[in-house]
Design a protein around this motif. Structure first.
Motif, PDB file in Angstrom:
ATOM      1  N   UNK A 299       0.808  -1.231   0.000  1.00 64.81           N
ATOM      2  CA  UNK A 299       0.000   0.000   0.000  1.00 64.81           C
ATOM      3  C   UNK A 299       0.835   1.273   0.000  1.00 64.81           C
ATOM      4  N   UNK A 300       2.106   1.192   0.410  1.00 57.53           N
ATOM      5  CA  UNK A 300       2.937   2.388   0.450  1.00 57.53           C
ATOM      6  C   UNK A 300       3.794   2.552  -0.801  1.00 57.53           C
ATOM      7  N   UNK A 301       3.499   1.761  -1.860  1.00 59.96           N
ATOM      8  CA  UNK A 301       4.251   1.891  -3.115  1.00 59.96           C
ATOM      9  C   UNK A 301       4.124   3.304  -3.681  1.00 59.96           C
ATOM     10  N   UNK A 302       2.897   3.835  -3.642  1.00 60.09           N
ATOM     11  CA  UNK A 302       2.701   5.186  -4.172  1.00 60.09           C
ATOM     12  C   UNK A 302       3.399   6.233  -3.306  1.00 60.09           C
TER      13      UNK A 302
ATOM     14  N   UNK B  64      -5.007  -0.202   5.839  1.00 52.58           N
ATOM     15  CA  UNK B  64      -4.269   0.303   4.678  1.00 52.58           C
ATOM     16  C   UNK B  64      -5.173   0.913   3.614  1.00 52.58           C
ATOM     17  N   UNK B  65      -6.487   0.707   3.730  1.00 53.05           N
ATOM     18  CA  UNK B  65      -7.369   1.104   2.628  1.00 53.05           C
ATOM     19  C   UNK B  65      -7.740   2.577   2.630  1.00 53.05           C
ATOM     20  N   UNK B  66      -7.784   3.228   3.798  1.00 53.39           N
ATOM     21  CA  UNK B  66      -8.128   4.654   3.846  1.00 53.39           C
ATOM     22  C   UNK B  66      -7.734   5.233   5.196  1.00 53.39           C
ATOM     23  N   UNK B  67      -7.663   6.545   5.262  1.00 55.72           N
ATOM     24  CA  UNK B  67      -7.317   7.225   6.507  1.00 55.72           C
ATOM     25  C   UNK B  67      -8.368   6.964   7.581  1.00 55.72           C
ATOM     26  N   UNK B  68      -9.650   6.997   7.181  1.00 52.70           N
ATOM     27  CA  UNK B  68     -10.732   6.742   8.146  1.00 52.70           C
ATOM     28  C   UNK B  68     -10.620   5.344   8.742  1.00 52.70           C
TER      29      UNK B  68
ATOM     30  N   UNK C 136       1.657  -1.705   7.799  1.00 51.78           N
ATOM     31  CA  UNK C 136       2.087  -0.593   8.655  1.00 51.78           C
ATOM     32  C   UNK C 136       1.568  -0.718  10.091  1.00 51.78           C
ATOM     33  N   UNK C 137       0.253  -0.882  10.256  1.00 50.24           N
ATOM     34  CA  UNK C 137      -0.309  -0.918  11.608  1.00 50.24           C
ATOM     35  C   UNK C 137       0.158  -2.178  12.343  1.00 50.24           C
ATOM     36  N   UNK C 138       0.291  -3.284  11.625  1.00 53.04           N
ATOM     37  CA  UNK C 138       0.833  -4.499  12.232  1.00 53.04           C
ATOM     38  C   UNK C 138       2.218  -4.224  12.796  1.00 53.04           C
TER      39      UNK C 138
END
Length: 873
Positions: free
Chosen positions: A97-100, A433-437, A470-472
Motif C-alpha cells: 500500500x505504500x508503493x505510491x 491500509x485502505x483509507x485514513x478513516x 504498517x499498523x501491524x
C-alpha cells in the motif's frame, strides 16, 4: 522514524553493491564478485523487510539516486547491477500500500518525473518487468494527487496495459484491478467495458477475486425500473422506498418479489441488512402508492399503521422464492454498498437473525480473510464483533496458542479468543491500509486489547502472514518494548515472537541500541536466554552486530576469532569495511566519542586487529588511511590506560574493593556498616574513593549470573547488600533499573529455588520505597504464583496506604525508574566503565580482561566473587 544505524547500513550496502568487482582477496575473480553483490542485495532486502515502510521508501530513493549517478558517469557495469536490483525492488513493493508513497517521495526529490534524469514513462517501461507491475505502477501514479504529470502518465500506462495485455487479466492483482474499475467508474470508457467483459469470464468466487464480483454483476445487470419507483431497482430498494407495508402479508410481499427479474444472493443479503438497520423509523407511506406499484387489487387498508417489518413474512416468503440458494450461501454476501452496523444493539439483532436462519453461529470467515469492497461496512461489523464475545465467538478461527498457561489466562482466552486469530488481525491490518478513516478506526479497535491482552495481540500480530503492514508493524514494535526492557513474562513472550517473526525481536533490540548503545547488554541477555545469538548476529546491521559479537566474546559466549573468519566468508569484502568502521568508531578521540558507548575489551580489540591485519593487503587507498588512523588512535590511548587492570580499574583500587568485600563476607563488617562505608565512598570528593565505589558496584552487578552457585550464607549477605543499595539510594538511573530487573528476574524463578530466595530477601530491604515505582509493583503482581509464594509482598502492595502513596506520587515518578510512557525503562547490565587496554598490551596479547566467575574460586578476578569464595571456604 528510520533508525540512523539502519539508514547508514543501507547506504553502506548500496556503496558495496557498486564496488562488487573488489574481491576479499584483492583478486578480480568474477565468481567472488557476483557472490559479494548477491550478499549485499540479500542484506539490503532483509534489512528493509525488517524495518518496513520507512526503510523501503529510503532504499527506493537512495537506489534511484545511485542509478542517476552511474547513468551520468556512463558506467554500464554498475548501471546494469543497480538496474537489476531496482527491478527486484519494484517487484517486491508494487503490491504494497505504500508503493505510491515511495513514488511520491522520489518525485518530490526530483529523482523521477518532470525535469528529472528518469521520466515516469521510463521508470514504468524500463524497471517494471511485467504487465501486473506496470498496472500497479500506473495506478500509484494516478494516486499522486498533486502531480498532474504523474496522473496523466499513470492513466496512459493503464490504458496501454488494458489495450495490449487484457488477455493476461487473470495475472493482474485483483486489488489493483478494483482500483482501475473505480478510476473509470464515471466514464463510458471502452477500456472499462472490455475489462468487465474479460473479468466476467473468470471465476470471481475465489477469495482474492470476490471483491470484483459485485461490480461486474452490477455492470452486467439491466434491471428495469417500475413506474413511481426510486432509481434503486433492487428488492431492498423497493422495500425501503415503500416502507413496512411491503411486508404486511405474504401475498403483498410475493407481489414485490415478482418485480425482481432474478433473486440472487446479494438481493437477499440486502433485505436482511435492511430488516436489521431499518427496523423502525421509516416514513409511513400511503397504501395507494404501493397499490399503483403492484398494479394489484389487494386490500391494503390494514397496512396504514404498520411501524416495523413483519419479519416472519419476509423470511418465509424469501425462503420459498430464493431456492436453490440456502441461507448459508447468503451469509457470505453482505459485501454491498449500504451494509453498515450502526450500534451494538443492531449487531446483536443481525447476528441473532443469521443464527436463527442457518441454525449455526455466523461464519467468521465471511467477515474475515479478505477486504470487502465496502470496507467501512466490514469494519463496522468487526468493531462490535470483537467487543461482544458472548454474541459472536472467534474460537473456531483462533489459530495462535495462548502465551501463558495459567487458569486466569485460559479464562481470558475463552472469552477473548478473537485476539488469538491471525485471520482477524490480518484483516484489520489490511483494512487500515485502505483509507485514513479505516486507519483511525482500526487503531481505536486495537486500543482496548493492547492494554488488556498485550501478549495475545503481540504474538498474534507477529504470526500474521502479512506482518509487513504498517499498523501491524507499529503494533508489534509498541507492544514488544516492555518485554525487551525486562518483564516477568519476557522469556515466554519473546520466544513466541521470535518463532513467528524473528525480525521483530531484532528490530526492537536495534531500536533500543539506537537510543542507548548500552542497552546491547540487555540484548545479549535475551540472546542467551532464548539461545538465539548466532541468528541475531546474522540478521543485524553491522554496527549492532559487531558490538554484540564483541560483548558476547567478552562473556565467553562466542569465539570471536572463529566467528569473524566465518562471517567474512559469507559477507565478503563489505564485512571487512564494516570492521574498519567499527574499530574507527570505538577508538575515536575522547572529544568525538559517544559518552555511553560500550568499549571493547583488550582481548576483543586484539582479535579485531589481527583480523584486519590479515586482510590489509586487500585494502584500497582510503582503507589503508583509515587503518593507519585506527592504529594511531589506539596508540594515543596507551599512556592513559597503562595503569589500568583488566577490569578497567587500577590495581590498588581493585585490591581495596576486594578487601572491602572480604570484610563484608567474612563478618568483620555488618551490612549496616557496609552501607555507611559505600555512602561515604560514593559522596566523597576524593576521586580514588569514587573509583573504589564504582569498582565494587561493577563487580557486584557483573557477578549476578553466578549467584545461583553461591553458598546459602554468602547469597543471603549478597541479597541484603543488594536490597540496601536500593533502599539507601546508592544506585540510580541505569544501575537502579538493572537492580530492579535482576530482582524481578529472581522472583520469577521457582519459589523453592535459591534465586527466588535471593530476590525475596533483597526486596524485603526496600519495601518502603516500592510506592515510588508503580509499574515495577505492577510487574511484581504479574509474576505467576507470587500470591502464594510471597503473600506479605502482595498484601503490602495492595494495601490502601501504598495505593494512596502511589496516587500522590503522580507524575513525579523518578526518571531513573520509569520512562515517559509509564513503562519500565530499558534495563541492561551497566556499561563497562573502562576503555580497552593499551594498544601495546592488545598487540602483545595482554591478560584476559574478563575471566568467568562461574566457580566460587579464590582465583576469580572479581573481587566480590573472590571475597564470597574466601568466606565460604
Amino acid at each position: 522514524m528510520l533508525p540512523p544505524s539502519v539508514a547508514a547500513h543501507v547506504d553502506f550496502q548500496l556503496h558495496s553493491l557498486q564496488s562488487f568487482t573488489v574481491d576479499i582477496s584483492g583478486g578480480d575473480d568474477s565468481e567472488a564478485a557476483a557472490r559479494n553483490a548477491n550478499a549485499a542485495s540479500a542484506e539490503l532486502f532483509s534489512m528493509c523487510e525488517s524495518h518496513g515502510t520507512e526503510a523501503h521508501i529510503f532504499l527506493f530513493c537512495r537506489l534511484l539516486e545511485a542509478l542517476i549517478a552511474v547513468k551520468a558517469e556512463k558506467n554500464e557495469e554498475k548501471y546494469k547491477i543497480l538496474s537489476k536490483f531496482f527491478v527486484a525492488l519494484i517487484n517486491l513493493l508494487h503490491l504494497r500500500p505504500y508503493f505510491e508513497v515511495a513514488l511520491a517521495a522520489a518525485a518530490e526529490k526530483k529523482l523521477m518525473g518532470l525535469n528529472a534524469m528518469f521520466s515516469f514513462e521510463e521508470v514504468g517501461e524500463r524497471f517494471c518487468a511485467s504487465a501486473p507491475q506496470k498496472l500497479a505502477f500506473g495506478m500509484a501514479l494516478v494516486n499522486m494527487e498533486n502531480n498532474a504529470k504523474a496522473i496523466l502518465c499513470g492513466k496512459e500506462l493503464i490504458a496501454k496495459i488494458l489495450t495490449k495485455d487484457l488477455q493476461k487479466v487473470e495475472s493482474f492483482p485483483p486489488a489493483i484491478v478494483h482500483k482501475v474499475l473505480k478510476l473509470f467508474s464515471r466514464d463510458s470508457n471502452p477500456l472499462r467495458t472490455n475489462l468487465i467483459a474479460a473479468l466476467s469470464k473468470l471465476d470471481l468466487t475465489r477469495r482474492d477475486w470476490s471483491l470484483l464480483q459485485p461490480i461486474v454483476l452490477e455492470s452486467q445487470s439491466g434491471v428495469p425500473s417500475a413506474e413511481g419507483m426510486h432509481s434503486r431497482a433492487h428488492l431492498a430498494g423497493i422495500m425501503e422506498e415503500n416502507g413496512y407495508a411491503c411486508a404486511a402479508s405474504s401475498a403483498i410481499f410475493r407481489k414485490i418479489l415478482d418485480l425482481i427479474p432474478k433473486l440472487d444472493r446479494r438481493s437477499v443479503a440486502e433485505v436482511l441488512g435492511l430488516i436489521c438497520s431499518k427496523g423502525t423509523g421509516l416514513e409511513t407511506k400511503k397504501p395507494e402508492g404501493l397499490a399503483v406499484l403492484l398494479g394489484s387489487s389487494l386490500s391494503l387498508e390494514e397496512t396504514t399503521y404498520i411501524s416495523t417489518w413483519n419479519q416472519k413474512v419476509v423470511i418465509e416468503t424469501l425462503s420459498e422464492a430464493m431456492a436453490p440458494l440456502t441461507w448459508k450461501d447468503i451469509m457470505y454476501s453482505f459485501d454491498y454498498p449500504k451494509f453498515h452496523i450502526a450500534s451494538e444493539e443492531m449487531f446483536e439483532k443481525f447476528v441473532r437473525l443469521c443464527r436463527d436462519l442457518t441454525g449455526e453461529q455466523f461464519p467468521v470467515d465471511a467477515i474475515c480473510g479478505r477486504v470487502w469492497s465496502n470496507s467501512r461496512g466490514q469494519l463496522s461489523f468487526l468493531k462490535y464483533a470483537v467487543s461482544c464475545p458472548e454474541v459472536l465467538s472467534f474460537k473456531r478461527v483462533s489459530d495462535v496458542p495462548p502465551v501463558l498457561d495459567s487458569l486466569e489466562e485460559k479464562a481470558a482466552v475463552e472469552k477473548n479468543a478473537c485476539w488469538l486469530s491471525t485471520q482477524l488481525l490480518d484483516t484489520l491490518y489490511e483494512l487500515a491500509d485502505t483509507s485514513t478513516e479505516n486507519f483511525k478506526e482500526v487503531l481505536n479497535i486495537l486500543e482496548f486489547p493492547k492494554q488488556h491482552f498485550p501478549e495475545h495481540v503481540l504474538v498474534t500480530s507477529a504470526s500474521c502472514p502479512a506482518s509487513w503492514r504498517q499498523v501491524n508493524r507499529e503494533t508489534v514494535d509498541f507492544l514488544i518494548k516492555p518485554y525487551i526492557a525486562g518483564h516477568p513474562n519476557s522469556n515466554k513472550v519473546l520466544e513466541r515472537v521470535w518463532l513467528a517473526a524473528n525480525d521483530a525481536v531484532v528490530r526492537a533490540m536495534l531500536e533500543g541500541y539506537t537510543r542507548d548503545p548500552t542497552s546491547i547488554t540487555r540484548a545479549l541477555d535475551i540472546c542467551q536466554e532464548l539461545k538465539i545469538l548466532v541468528p541475531v548476529l546474522k540478521l543485524s546491521p553491522f554496527a549492532f552486530m559487531l558490538d554484540l559479537a564483541a560483548l558476547a566474546a567478552r562473556r565467553e559466549y562466542l569465539n570471536l576469532e572463529k566467528w569473524l573468519g566465518e562471517t567474512v566468508q559469507e559477507r565478503g569484502h563489505v564485512f571487512i569495511a564494516a570492521c574498519l568502521d567499527f574499530m574507527d568508531e570505538k577508538f575515536r578521540p575522547s572529544d568525538r566519542r559517544s559518552s555511553n558507548q560500550i568499549y571493547l575489551s583488550p582481548e576483543s580489540a586484539q582479535i579485531f586487529l589481527r583480523f584486519l591485519v590479515k586482510y590489509q593487503e586487500a585494502f584500497g587507498e582510503a582503507q589503508q588511511i583509515q587503518f593507519k588512523r585506527i592504529i594511531a588512535q589506539m596508540s594515543a590511548m596507551q599512556p592513559a590506560q597503562a595503569a589500568r587492570s583488566a577490569s578497567g580499574f587500577a590495581p590498588d583500587v581493585e585490591d581495596e574493593a576486594n578487601a572491602n568485600f572480604q570484610n563484608i563476607y567474612g563478618g568483620q563488617q555488618s551490612i549496616r556498616d557496609a552501607v555507611s562505608m559505600l555512602t561515604n565512598l560514593k559522596n566523597s570528593t576524593n576521586e580514588r574513593e569514587n573509583e573504589i565505589f564504582a569498582c565494587m558496584m561493577h563487580n557486584l552487578f557483573d557477578e549476578y549470573r553466578f549467584f545461583p552457585q553461591y553458598p546459602d550464607k554468602e547469597l543471603l549477605i549478597t541479597a541484603k547488600l543488594f536490597g540496601e543499595l536500593v533502599q539507601n539510594q546508592l544506585v540510580s538511573s541505569v544501575t537502579l533499573s538493572i537492580a530492579l530487573r535482576y530482582i524481578l528476574d529472581a522472583l520469577s524463578k521457582p519459589p523453592a529455588s535459591k534465586m527466588f530466595t535471593f530476590g525475596k530477601n533483597a526486596l524485603e530491604q526496600f519495601m518502603t520505597r516500592l510506592h515510588e515505582w508503580p509499574k515495577f509493583c505492577s510487574h511484581l503482581l504479574m509474576i505467576p504464583n507470587i500470591r502464594n509464594s510471597f503473600p506479605s509482598l502482595v498484601q503490602y502492595l495492595e494495601s490502601p496506604a501504598v495505593n494512596l502513596r502511589q496516587l500522590n506520587r503522580g507524575t513525579e515518578l523518578a526518571a531513573d525508574s520509569l520512562n515517559a510512557a509509564g513503562q519500565m525503562p530499558d534495563i541492561g547490565i551497566a556499561p563497562d566503565s573502562y576503555m580497552g587496554q593499551t594498544v601495546h598490551n592488545i598487540m602483545q596479547g595482554g591478560n584476559s580482561a574478563f575471566e568467568p566467575h562461574g566457580s566460587m574460586k579464590q582465583a576469580s578476578t572479581n573481587s566480590a566473587a573472590a571475597a564470597a569464595a574466601a568466606a565460604a571456604a
